[in-house]
Scaffold this active site. Structure first.
Site, PDB file in Angstrom:
ATOM      1  N   GLU A 198      -5.830  -8.699   0.616  1.00  0.00           N
ATOM      2  CA  GLU A 198      -6.675  -8.141   2.185  1.00  0.00           C
ATOM      3  C   GLU A 198      -7.928  -7.936   1.733  1.00  0.00           C
ATOM      4  O   GLU A 198      -8.403  -7.345   0.712  1.00  0.00           O
ATOM      5  CB  GLU A 198      -6.027  -6.943   2.717  1.00  0.00           C
ATOM      6  CG  GLU A 198      -4.375  -7.361   3.304  1.00  0.00           C
ATOM      7  CD  GLU A 198      -4.129  -5.853   3.991  1.00  0.00           C
ATOM      8  OE1 GLU A 198      -4.775  -5.009   4.292  1.00  0.00           O
ATOM      9  OE2 GLU A 198      -2.741  -5.706   4.110  1.00  0.00           O
ATOM     10  N   GLU A 250       0.807  -1.181  -0.157  1.00  0.00           N
ATOM     11  CA  GLU A 250       0.085  -0.151  -0.132  1.00  0.00           C
ATOM     12  C   GLU A 250       0.623   1.482   0.094  1.00  0.00           C
ATOM     13  O   GLU A 250       0.550   2.173   0.718  1.00  0.00           O
ATOM     14  CB  GLU A 250      -0.696  -0.048   1.216  1.00  0.00           C
ATOM     15  CG  GLU A 250      -1.916  -1.097   1.175  1.00  0.00           C
ATOM     16  CD  GLU A 250      -3.151  -0.837   2.033  1.00  0.00           C
ATOM     17  OE1 GLU A 250      -3.190  -0.145   2.879  1.00  0.00           O
ATOM     18  OE2 GLU A 250      -4.126  -1.521   2.040  1.00  0.00           O
TER      19      GLU A 250
HETATM   20  C1  BGP Z   1      -4.573  -2.164   5.369  1.00  0.00           C
HETATM   21  C2  BGP Z   1      -3.245  -2.461   5.841  1.00  0.00           C
HETATM   22  C3  BGP Z   1      -3.112  -3.394   7.011  1.00  0.00           C
HETATM   23  C4  BGP Z   1      -4.336  -3.510   7.886  1.00  0.00           C
HETATM   24  C5  BGP Z   1      -5.728  -3.043   7.037  1.00  0.00           C
HETATM   25  C6  BGP Z   1      -6.813  -2.907   7.784  1.00  0.00           C
HETATM   26  O1  BGP Z   1      -4.388  -0.979   4.794  1.00  0.00           O
HETATM   27  O2  BGP Z   1      -2.435  -2.914   4.779  1.00  0.00           O
HETATM   28  O3  BGP Z   1      -2.032  -3.370   7.533  1.00  0.00           O
HETATM   29  O4  BGP Z   1      -4.292  -2.976   8.952  1.00  0.00           O
HETATM   30  O5  BGP Z   1      -5.682  -2.016   6.240  1.00  0.00           O
HETATM   31  O6  BGP Z   1      -6.844  -1.508   8.414  1.00  0.00           O
HETATM   32  P1  BGP Z   1      -7.017  -1.113  10.103  1.00  0.00           P
HETATM   33  O7  BGP Z   1      -6.106  -2.207  10.662  1.00  0.00           O
HETATM   34  O8  BGP Z   1      -6.524   0.103  10.247  1.00  0.00           O
HETATM   35  O9  BGP Z   1      -8.487  -1.544  10.437  1.00  0.00           O
END
Ligand code: BGP
Length: 474
Positions: free
Chosen positions: A373, A176
């Site tokens: 993800e 990201e």
């Molecule tokens: C993405 C990241 C992750 C993860 C996810 C969920 O942007 O790659 O590391 O954390 O988001 O986000 P959050 O944990 O803030 O809910």
């Protein structure tokens, strides 16, 4: 055909700084996220220069995966995981980032984790940079603004890829990095997690700083891609992008154009990594802002030679292109969609958006895609040792159904689905434990209480069945 292919990579994704803890163990150096405090939906995380006694830093213990990885991987294996995406924390391999020699204890630790996955028949998918930059590279070297940092990164990549040659096939150069986009106002959280600096504190031309960081990271990405393939031609190299598709507010042509432009944020780097050159439209746009990026002949070759083998896609949400009089705002700076419901953290829930994005991206580049993800952060309640998380099942079921349509009906080459946060871990944007994603509950609370014990949730059994039936039951 109602099943997904036999070799489809079902699994999950985690990141070192959000789960490992052990922040000072086995020679690890301090990384940028070790200075990120816990926050919440209402109170943003702070990024401090020193470790302050009265603040809590969730990466320091996290869920202690550094010590519990064997038990946790066994739980993933029992669910039927075919793949697990982990990240390697750069600061465990080169604690400062600029050393001559790597830290052998760090190399050995990840070797054990990878071997454990292989033992269970789980394909390791390894991210080389998931917000885990040695803090020294920010404080003494000016982070990604300095081309020397690209060299340090490539050295680290070489060390790791050579060390695990023959064990790891799928590599991810960056997670990201696309959230830094000079076109729009950035928030502190994104510039910090990606490059260790706060947007509000950037002096001088902020757009120029973001443009340079974005360029240098993209260049580092293509150079690393070639390097990884040169080390072993069987390696498959991807880069992961966090993509939030932007819809127009309505069919007024001006609004359609606005949405189209806003999509650049998440796509200009994919263009650069798939098309063999840094996009000319972006360089010209920078010129409009009096920002000049020098693309050297050497860089041009690097872009040509470092194109990706696959695209990693992190998908959570969609948004609507911001219009002047709209007050509602998403984390990414657009407006909320009135047709969609949102999670408790304000992320719009849009399963069709995943099908749209898979189609859009596949038609644009023709490369295989892995959903790296996807998931929902929610508040889970434990009742008599059980967690009935039907909201999580609903979310995942709806998204996987759309993914299945994209693969089976639309013929998108998507070869894996990695659910984010298969075990509860620290939230990246808020630093909370309360925002839980997992199939596996971890007894740890934001005030530090809890004994770190693991419990499976209802969604654990559900996903196990989905994997077993190759998605037939969706
Ligand atoms: C993405 C990241 C992750 C993860 C996810 C969920 O942007 O790659 O590391 O954390 O988001 O986000 P959050 O944990 O803030 O809910």
């Amino acid at each position: 055909m109602t099943k997904l292919p036999k070799d489809f990579l079902w699994g999950g994704s985690i990141a070192a700084h959000q789960c490992e803890g052990a922040w000072q163990e086995d020679g690890k150096g301090p990384a940028i996220m070790d200075y990120a405090t816990s926050g919440s939906y209402e109170v943003p995380r702070q990024f401090t220069m020193t470790i302050e006694k009265d603040k809590s830093y969730p990466s320091h213990e996290a869920i202690d995966f550094y010590h519990t990885y064997k038990e946790d991987i066994a739980l993933f294996a029992k669910m039927g995981f075919k793949a697990l995406r982990i990240s390697i924390d750069w600061s465990r391999i080169y604690p400062r980032g600029d050393e001559e020699q790597p830290n052998q204890l760090g190399i050995e630790h990840y070797r054990q984790v990878i071997l454990e996955l292989i033992k269970h028949g789980i394909e390791p998918i390894v991210t080389l940079y998931h917000f885990e930059m040695p803090v020294t590279l920010v404080r003494e070297y000016q982070t990604w603004l300095n081309p020397q940092v690209i060299e340090f990164y490539l050295k680290y990549v070489k060390t790791v890829v050579e060390a695990y040659k023959g064990l790891v096939k799928y590599w991810v150069t960056f997670n990201e990095m696309n959230h830094i986009d000079p076109q729009s106002e950035a928030s502190d959280i994104f510039t910090y997690i990606i490059a260790g600096i706060k947007y509000s504190e950037i002096e001088g031309n902020k757009k120029e700083v973001l443009a340079k960081i974005g360029y240098n990271m993209t260049l580092a990405g293509v150079k690393a891609t070639k390097l990884i393939r040169d080390i072993d031609k069987n390696n498959q190299v991807g880069c992961v992008f966090g993509i939030t598709p932007v819809y127009p507010k309505d069919c007024h042509p001006d609004n359609v154009m606005k949405a189209f432009k806003a999509m650049d944020r998440d796509f200009y780097q994919i263009d650069a990594m798939c098309n063999g050159c840094f996009p000319k439209y972006k360089l010209k746009e920078y010129e409009d802002y009096q920002i000049h990026i020098e693309v050297t002949p050497e860089d041009e070759i690097a872009f040509k030679e470092g194109t990706l083998d696959f695209i990693g896609m992190n998908y959570y949400s969609t948004e609507v292109a911001k219009s002047d009089n709209d007050e509602s705002e998403t984390l990414w700076g657009g407006s909320q969609n009135p047709y969609l419901q949102q999670s408790k953290w304000g992320w719009a829930i849009d399963p069709v958006g995943l099908r749209y994005l898979l189609n859009y991206t596949y038609r644009k580049y023709g490369l295989p895609i892995m959903v790296t993800e996807n998931g929902i952060g929610a508040v889970d309640e434990m009742v008599e040792g059980k967690i009935h998380d039907e909201y999580r099942i609903d979310y995942l079921k709806a998204h996987l159904s759309e993914l299945k349509k994209a693969v089976i009906e639309d013929h998108v080459e998507c070869f894996g689905y990695l659910m984010w946060g298969p075990i509860d871990l620290v939230s990246a944007t808020t630093g909370e434990m309360k925002k839980r994603y997992g199939f596996i509950y971890v007894d740890k609370n934001d005030d530090g209480s809890g004994d770190l014990k693991r419990y499976t949730k209802d969604s654990y059994d559900w996903y196990q069945n989905i994997i077993q039936t190759q998605g037939e039951d969706l």
